[in-house]
Design a protein around this motif. Structure first.
Motif, PDB file in Angstrom:
ATOM      1  N   ALA A 187      30.963 -15.719  13.089  1.00  0.00           N
ATOM      2  CA  ALA A 187      29.639 -15.248  13.511  1.00  0.00           C
ATOM      3  C   ALA A 187      28.961 -14.462  12.390  1.00  0.00           C
ATOM      4  N   VAL A 188      29.724 -13.616  11.728  1.00  0.00           N
ATOM      5  CA  VAL A 188      29.170 -12.864  10.587  1.00  0.00           C
ATOM      6  C   VAL A 188      28.725 -13.831   9.495  1.00  0.00           C
ATOM      7  N   LEU A 189      29.579 -14.773   9.140  1.00  0.00           N
ATOM      8  CA  LEU A 189      29.250 -15.731   8.080  1.00  0.00           C
ATOM      9  C   LEU A 189      28.015 -16.555   8.442  1.00  0.00           C
ATOM     10  N   ALA A 190      27.988 -17.090   9.642  1.00  0.00           N
ATOM     11  CA  ALA A 190      26.849 -17.915  10.068  1.00  0.00           C
ATOM     12  C   ALA A 190      25.556 -17.110  10.106  1.00  0.00           C
ATOM     13  N   THR A 191      25.622 -15.891  10.615  1.00  0.00           N
ATOM     14  CA  THR A 191      24.427 -15.047  10.711  1.00  0.00           C
ATOM     15  C   THR A 191      23.851 -14.747   9.339  1.00  0.00           C
ATOM     16  N   VAL A 192      24.714 -14.360   8.427  1.00  0.00           N
ATOM     17  CA  VAL A 192      24.242 -13.991   7.088  1.00  0.00           C
ATOM     18  C   VAL A 192      23.724 -15.205   6.323  1.00  0.00           C
ATOM     19  N   LEU A 193      24.456 -16.302   6.350  1.00  0.00           N
ATOM     20  CA  LEU A 193      24.012 -17.483   5.599  1.00  0.00           C
ATOM     21  C   LEU A 193      22.726 -18.054   6.187  1.00  0.00           C
ATOM     22  N   HIS A 194      22.606 -18.065   7.502  1.00  0.00           N
ATOM     23  CA  HIS A 194      21.366 -18.547   8.123  1.00  0.00           C
ATOM     24  C   HIS A 194      20.186 -17.659   7.720  1.00  0.00           C
ATOM     25  N   ALA A 195      20.424 -16.362   7.659  1.00  0.00           N
ATOM     26  CA  ALA A 195      19.347 -15.427   7.332  1.00  0.00           C
ATOM     27  C   ALA A 195      18.961 -15.454   5.864  1.00  0.00           C
ATOM     28  N   ASP A 196      19.895 -15.769   4.971  1.00  0.00           N
ATOM     29  CA  ASP A 196      19.654 -15.513   3.554  1.00  0.00           C
ATOM     30  C   ASP A 196      19.621 -16.717   2.621  1.00  0.00           C
ATOM     31  N   LEU A 197      20.127 -17.855   3.037  1.00  0.00           N
ATOM     32  CA  LEU A 197      20.133 -18.993   2.112  1.00  0.00           C
ATOM     33  C   LEU A 197      18.744 -19.623   2.034  1.00  0.00           C
ATOM     34  N   GLY A 198      18.331 -19.930   0.820  1.00  0.00           N
ATOM     35  CA  GLY A 198      17.016 -20.514   0.603  1.00  0.00           C
ATOM     36  C   GLY A 198      15.969 -19.441   0.381  1.00  0.00           C
ATOM     37  N   TYR A 199      14.724 -19.846   0.477  1.00  0.00           N
ATOM     38  CA  TYR A 199      13.578 -18.963   0.268  1.00  0.00           C
ATOM     39  C   TYR A 199      13.149 -18.441   1.628  1.00  0.00           C
ATOM     40  N   LYS A 200      13.407 -17.174   1.909  1.00  0.00           N
ATOM     41  CA  LYS A 200      13.202 -16.625   3.242  1.00  0.00           C
ATOM     42  C   LYS A 200      12.350 -15.357   3.199  1.00  0.00           C
ATOM     43  N   LYS A 201      11.446 -15.264   4.152  1.00  0.00           N
ATOM     44  CA  LYS A 201      10.618 -14.071   4.300  1.00  0.00           C
ATOM     45  C   LYS A 201      11.500 -12.917   4.766  1.00  0.00           C
ATOM     46  N   ILE A 202      11.247 -11.752   4.203  1.00  0.00           N
ATOM     47  CA  ILE A 202      11.987 -10.563   4.617  1.00  0.00           C
ATOM     48  C   ILE A 202      11.164  -9.896   5.718  1.00  0.00           C
ATOM     49  N   ALA A 203      11.592 -10.103   6.946  1.00  0.00           N
ATOM     50  CA  ALA A 203      10.908  -9.562   8.116  1.00  0.00           C
ATOM     51  C   ALA A 203      11.872  -8.656   8.876  1.00  0.00           C
ATOM     52  N   TRP A 204      11.337  -7.866   9.770  1.00  0.00           N
ATOM     53  CA  TRP A 204      12.166  -6.923  10.504  1.00  0.00           C
ATOM     54  C   TRP A 204      13.260  -7.611  11.307  1.00  0.00           C
ATOM     55  N   ILE A 205      12.963  -8.723  11.930  1.00  0.00           N
ATOM     56  CA  ILE A 205      13.988  -9.400  12.723  1.00  0.00           C
ATOM     57  C   ILE A 205      15.135  -9.883  11.830  1.00  0.00           C
ATOM     58  N   ARG A 206      14.788 -10.313  10.638  1.00  0.00           N
ATOM     59  CA  ARG A 206      15.831 -10.755   9.696  1.00  0.00           C
ATOM     60  C   ARG A 206      16.724  -9.597   9.277  1.00  0.00           C
ATOM     61  N   LEU A 207      16.123  -8.446   9.089  1.00  0.00           N
ATOM     62  CA  LEU A 207      16.898  -7.277   8.711  1.00  0.00           C
ATOM     63  C   LEU A 207      17.691  -6.730   9.901  1.00  0.00           C
ATOM     64  N   ALA A 208      17.133  -6.847  11.086  1.00  0.00           N
ATOM     65  CA  ALA A 208      17.775  -6.275  12.270  1.00  0.00           C
ATOM     66  C   ALA A 208      18.922  -7.132  12.799  1.00  0.00           C
ATOM     67  N   ARG A 209      18.838  -8.443  12.642  1.00  0.00           N
ATOM     68  CA  ARG A 209      19.839  -9.340  13.234  1.00  0.00           C
ATOM     69  C   ARG A 209      21.273  -8.980  12.851  1.00  0.00           C
ATOM     70  N   PRO A 210      21.595  -8.797  11.557  1.00  0.00           N
ATOM     71  CA  PRO A 210      22.978  -8.437  11.220  1.00  0.00           C
ATOM     72  C   PRO A 210      23.379  -7.054  11.743  1.00  0.00           C
ATOM     73  N   ILE A 211      22.422  -6.138  11.786  1.00  0.00           N
ATOM     74  CA  ILE A 211      22.731  -4.806  12.309  1.00  0.00           C
ATOM     75  C   ILE A 211      23.019  -4.898  13.805  1.00  0.00           C
ATOM     76  N   LEU A 212      22.246  -5.714  14.517  1.00  0.00           N
ATOM     77  CA  LEU A 212      22.499  -5.912  15.945  1.00  0.00           C
ATOM     78  C   LEU A 212      23.869  -6.551  16.174  1.00  0.00           C
ATOM     79  N   LEU A 213      24.239  -7.476  15.297  1.00  0.00           N
ATOM     80  CA  LEU A 213      25.570  -8.087  15.386  1.00  0.00           C
ATOM     81  C   LEU A 213      26.646  -7.014  15.200  1.00  0.00           C
ATOM     82  N   ALA A 214      26.439  -6.139  14.227  1.00  0.00           N
ATOM     83  CA  ALA A 214      27.405  -5.062  13.973  1.00  0.00           C
ATOM     84  C   ALA A 214      27.513  -4.133  15.177  1.00  0.00           C
ATOM     85  N   VAL A 215      26.378  -3.792  15.764  1.00  0.00           N
ATOM     86  CA  VAL A 215      26.372  -2.915  16.931  1.00  0.00           C
ATOM     87  C   VAL A 215      27.124  -3.565  18.101  1.00  0.00           C
ATOM     88  N   ALA A 216      27.029  -4.873  18.208  1.00  0.00           N
ATOM     89  CA  ALA A 216      27.726  -5.584  19.280  1.00  0.00           C
ATOM     90  C   ALA A 216      29.222  -5.713  18.997  1.00  0.00           C
TER      91      ALA A 216
END
Length: 178
Positions: free
Chosen positions: A11-40
């Protein structure tokens, strides 16, 4: 090795690679998703966190290693401000994905080997150093969480710097164009 170890790591690997591979906009949801995973993840899988002794030391080492690896991962993300879209974007490529895959793979390999390859040696080491199985598990979880948190904090910092650099340069560019 139980399924929860695989689930958390993948889940950590999939979340990070989905969020970061390629040319991606840095938006709040992108920054929050891994933190929410950590909190869970932490309340579900980190049980009996050590508060003293060698268990606490091991957990702290796991967290510190994760923070350093997260900063290394973030260094592999290139960030720039896109004038046309008026937002910061990052580019993650193969070296970034490889770092995450190697770290997650090493964690999974260690988890497997601790049960099937060197359980007696690990047990003796843990007994000798007064480290519980919970402390060892927590150290591995803190490594992953530290990596996520450091990557996210560094990405936010790089995005903010790119935006501020663009904003500071914009009046000069407009003045020169006139």
């Amino acid at each position: 090795m139980n399924a929860s170890v695989w689930i958390v790591n993948l889940a950590v690997l999939a979340t990070v690679l989905h969020a970061d591979l390629g040319y991606k906009k840095i938006a709040w949801i992108r920054l929050a998703r891994p933190i929410l995973l950590a909190v869970a993840v932490v309340p579900v899988f980190a049980k009996n966190i050590a508060t003293h002794g060698n268990g606490l030391t091991l957990e702290t080492i796991g967290l510190a290693a994760g923070l350093l690896l997260g900063l290394l991962a973030a260094a592999l993300l290139k960030v720039r401000y896109d004038e046309g879209r008026r937002a910061s974007f990052s580019t993650g490529r193969a070296p970034y994905a490889a770092l995450w895959a190697v770290v997650i793979g090493a964690r999974l390999l260690f988890a497997y080997a601790s049960v099937h390859v060197f359980p007696d040696q690990l047990g003796r080491w843990m007994f000798t150093h007064h480290i519980t199985g919970d402390a060892l598990t927590d150290a591995l979880i803190f490594l992953a969480i530290g990596m996520l948190v450091a990557r996210t904090a560094a990405l936010l910092a790089k995005s903010t710097r790119a935006h501020l650099t663009h904003t500071a340069a914009a009046p000069t560019q407009q003045y020169n164009a006139a």
